[in-house]
Write an enzyme that holds these catalytic residues in place. Structure first.
Site, PDB file in Angstrom:
ATOM      1  CB  THR A   1      18.861 -44.049 -20.928  1.00 28.98           C
ATOM      2  OG1 THR A   1      18.369 -42.711 -21.037  1.00 28.98           O
ATOM      3  CG2 THR A   1      20.161 -44.073 -20.151  1.00 28.98           C
TER       4      THR A   1
ATOM      5  CE1 TYR B   1      14.540 -34.602 -17.124  1.00 30.44           C
ATOM      6  CE2 TYR B   1      16.160 -33.085 -18.031  1.00 30.44           C
ATOM      7  CZ  TYR B   1      15.845 -34.323 -17.505  1.00 30.44           C
ATOM      8  OH  TYR B   1      16.826 -35.274 -17.345  1.00 30.44           O
TER       9      TYR B   1
ATOM     10  CE  LYS C   1      16.293 -34.667 -14.034  1.00 26.52           C
ATOM     11  NZ  LYS C   1      16.374 -35.924 -13.292  1.00 26.52           N
TER      12      LYS C   1
ATOM     13  CB  ILE D   1      23.324 -41.260 -20.198  1.00 25.84           C
ATOM     14  CG1 ILE D   1      24.072 -40.264 -19.301  1.00 25.84           C
ATOM     15  CG2 ILE D   1      23.701 -42.711 -19.877  1.00 25.84           C
ATOM     16  CD1 ILE D   1      25.583 -40.292 -19.353  1.00 25.84           C
TER      17      ILE D   1
HETATM   18  N1  NAD Z   1      19.808 -40.241 -20.398  1.00 27.36           N
HETATM   19  C1  NAD Z   1      20.265 -39.006 -20.290  1.00 27.36           C
HETATM   20  O1  NAD Z   1      20.825 -38.443 -21.243  1.00 27.36           O
HETATM   21  C2  NAD Z   1      20.120 -38.269 -18.994  1.00 27.36           C
HETATM   22  C3  NAD Z   1      20.837 -37.085 -18.810  1.00 27.36           C
HETATM   23  C4  NAD Z   1      20.724 -36.397 -17.605  1.00 27.36           C
HETATM   24  C5  NAD Z   1      19.920 -36.888 -16.615  1.00 27.36           C
HETATM   25  N2  NAD Z   1      19.214 -38.043 -16.797  1.00 27.36           N
HETATM   26  C6  NAD Z   1      18.387 -38.523 -15.712  1.00 27.36           C
HETATM   27  O2  NAD Z   1      18.670 -39.867 -15.450  1.00 27.36           O
HETATM   28  C7  NAD Z   1      17.553 -40.452 -14.782  1.00 27.36           C
HETATM   29  C8  NAD Z   1      17.222 -41.778 -15.409  1.00 27.36           C
HETATM   30  O3  NAD Z   1      16.781 -41.561 -16.727  1.00 27.36           O
HETATM   31  P1  NAD Z   1      17.278 -42.510 -17.885  1.00 27.36           P
HETATM   32  O4  NAD Z   1      18.181 -41.725 -18.729  1.00 27.36           O
HETATM   33  O5  NAD Z   1      17.731 -43.781 -17.297  1.00 27.36           O
HETATM   34  O6  NAD Z   1      15.928 -42.685 -18.729  1.00 27.36           O
HETATM   35  P2  NAD Z   1      14.767 -43.754 -18.547  1.00 27.36           P
HETATM   36  O7  NAD Z   1      13.591 -43.220 -19.279  1.00 27.36           O
HETATM   37  O8  NAD Z   1      15.284 -45.088 -18.935  1.00 27.36           O
HETATM   38  O9  NAD Z   1      14.503 -43.773 -16.974  1.00 27.36           O
HETATM   39  C9  NAD Z   1      13.448 -43.099 -16.336  1.00 27.36           C
HETATM   40  C10 NAD Z   1      12.615 -44.148 -15.624  1.00 27.36           C
HETATM   41  O10 NAD Z   1      11.657 -43.496 -14.789  1.00 27.36           O
HETATM   42  C11 NAD Z   1      10.478 -44.278 -14.865  1.00 27.36           C
HETATM   43  N3  NAD Z   1       9.332 -43.483 -14.406  1.00 27.36           N
HETATM   44  C12 NAD Z   1       8.798 -42.386 -15.017  1.00 27.36           C
HETATM   45  N4  NAD Z   1       7.741 -41.956 -14.292  1.00 27.36           N
HETATM   46  C13 NAD Z   1       7.626 -42.780 -13.221  1.00 27.36           C
HETATM   47  C14 NAD Z   1       6.737 -42.830 -12.130  1.00 27.36           C
HETATM   48  N5  NAD Z   1       5.739 -41.949 -11.975  1.00 27.36           N
HETATM   49  N6  NAD Z   1       6.890 -43.821 -11.210  1.00 27.36           N
HETATM   50  C15 NAD Z   1       7.884 -44.739 -11.359  1.00 27.36           C
HETATM   51  N7  NAD Z   1       8.773 -44.723 -12.365  1.00 27.36           N
HETATM   52  C16 NAD Z   1       8.633 -43.760 -13.295  1.00 27.36           C
HETATM   53  C17 NAD Z   1      10.382 -44.689 -16.307  1.00 27.36           C
HETATM   54  O11 NAD Z   1       9.472 -45.750 -16.498  1.00 27.36           O
HETATM   55  C18 NAD Z   1      11.833 -45.067 -16.575  1.00 27.36           C
HETATM   56  O12 NAD Z   1      12.065 -46.411 -16.214  1.00 27.36           O
HETATM   57  C19 NAD Z   1      16.429 -39.434 -14.879  1.00 27.36           C
HETATM   58  O13 NAD Z   1      16.344 -38.743 -13.652  1.00 27.36           O
HETATM   59  C20 NAD Z   1      16.899 -38.499 -15.966  1.00 27.36           C
HETATM   60  O14 NAD Z   1      16.350 -37.208 -15.830  1.00 27.36           O
HETATM   61  C21 NAD Z   1      19.309 -38.750 -17.961  1.00 27.36           C
END
Ligand code: NAD
Length: 261
Positions: free
Chosen positions: A189, A154, A158, A187
């Site tokens: 989520t 992961y 990034k 965040i």
């Molecule tokens: N939530 C946090 O703490 C956090 C922190 C840093 C970065 N992020 C990043 O934010 C972004 C969004 O994540 P989030 O926090 O909203 O979590 P999330 O799990 O709600 O969002 C990820 C989404 O990607 C979708 N997904 C996964 N594989 C897929 C594929 N092959 N095709 C289509 N869709 C696919 C999932 O179904 C989900 O809807 C991600 O890139 C994550 O790495 C999140």
């Protein structure tokens, strides 16, 4: 006049930050093409967007598969007449070291988290060029700068997103296409909920875990997806006309310090 009137935005990921961003851009007047693999979330987002009065095409697609991204871009352009904005939020978050992560899991993280950004650019940028420009925002992470243990795949994806953001920005600046990334801390989520439940999904007290995660951030809490969506919307808007090739941290001060109290 709203900030995205007449614009068409492609958003990958239909939960969490992707969902909040689709709603924010739609509230700003954009028509939304959303791609996600979670069918229940896709159906819910279609209803939310339609109820808000936005043009909405939510497509069940695996964004790591070239034909599915090509078809989604084509369907969106056919429906709404073009493409102006891409927000890449879809990701998977496997746990493991290089030793415990199998090659299939490693490759999946690369192809979903990084490959999808290449694919939306590959098929989407020519459409943006036809419109005379556009904006792309990639959702990276603080883990691209400094990572935790046991997230080798992961965190690597990034860091790669920060680099791909710079490469896309340089290659397409003269076509009027700006490319930036955002790097969130924790965040609220579904991905964070999974982390809160622990690697084996056994820890039940999610709110207690969120409080613990929040205390690690100097601001003293975790962030909300709407806060990230607002930054993404700014970067996608004409107000950010001189911003390209950069990463914007939204981490409550997490990476400002050295983690020692
Ligand atoms: N939530 C946090 O703490 C956090 C922190 C840093 C970065 N992020 C990043 O934010 C972004 C969004 O994540 P989030 O926090 O909203 O979590 P999330 O799990 O709600 O969002 C990820 C989404 O990607 C979708 N997904 C996964 N594989 C897929 C594929 N092959 N095709 C289509 N869709 C696919 C999932 O179904 C989900 O809807 C991600 O890139 C994550 O790495 C999140």
């Amino acid at each position: 006049m709203k900030d995205f009137d007449g614009k068409v935005a492609l958003v990958t990921g239909t939960t969490g930050i992707g969902l909040a961003t689709a709603r924010r851009l739609a509230a700003g007047g954009a028509a939304i093409i959303a791609c996600g693999i979670d069918r229940a979330a896709n159906a819910a987002l279609q209803v939310v967007l339609e109820n808000s009065g936005a043009g909405a095409l939510v497509i069940g697609a695996d964004v790591s598969v070239p034909d599915q991204v090509r078809d989604a871009v084509a369907a969106g352009v056919e429906r709404f007449g073009g493409l102006d904005v891409i927000v890449n939020s879809a990701a998977v978050h496997p746990y493991g070291t290089a030793v415990s992560t199998d090659f299939e899991t490693w490759n999946k993280a690369m192809s979903v988290n990084v490959g999808s950004i290449y694919l939306t650019a590959h098929f989407g940028i020519p459409e943006m060029v036809r419109r005379g420009g556009g904006a792309i925002v990639n959702v990276a992470s603080v883990q691209g700068f400094a990572c935790q243990q046991n997230v080798a795949a992961y965190a690597t994806t990034k860091g790669a997103i920060h680099t791909l953001t710079r490469a896309l920005a340089l290659d397409h600046a003269r076509s009027g296409i700006r490319v930036n990334s955002v790097s969130p801390g924790s965040i609220r989520t579904p991905i964070l909920e999974k982390a809160a439940r622990g690697e084996n999904g056994t820890d039940a007290d999610v709110e207690a875990a969120y409080k613990r995660f929040g205390e690690a951030h100097p601001i003293g809490r975790i962030g909300e997806p709407e806060e990230v969506a607002e930054l993404i919307a700014f970067l996608c808007s004409s107000k950010a006309g001189f911003c390209t090739g950069a990463d914007y941290r939204i981490d409550g001060g997490l990476t400002a310090g050295i983690g020692v109290k």
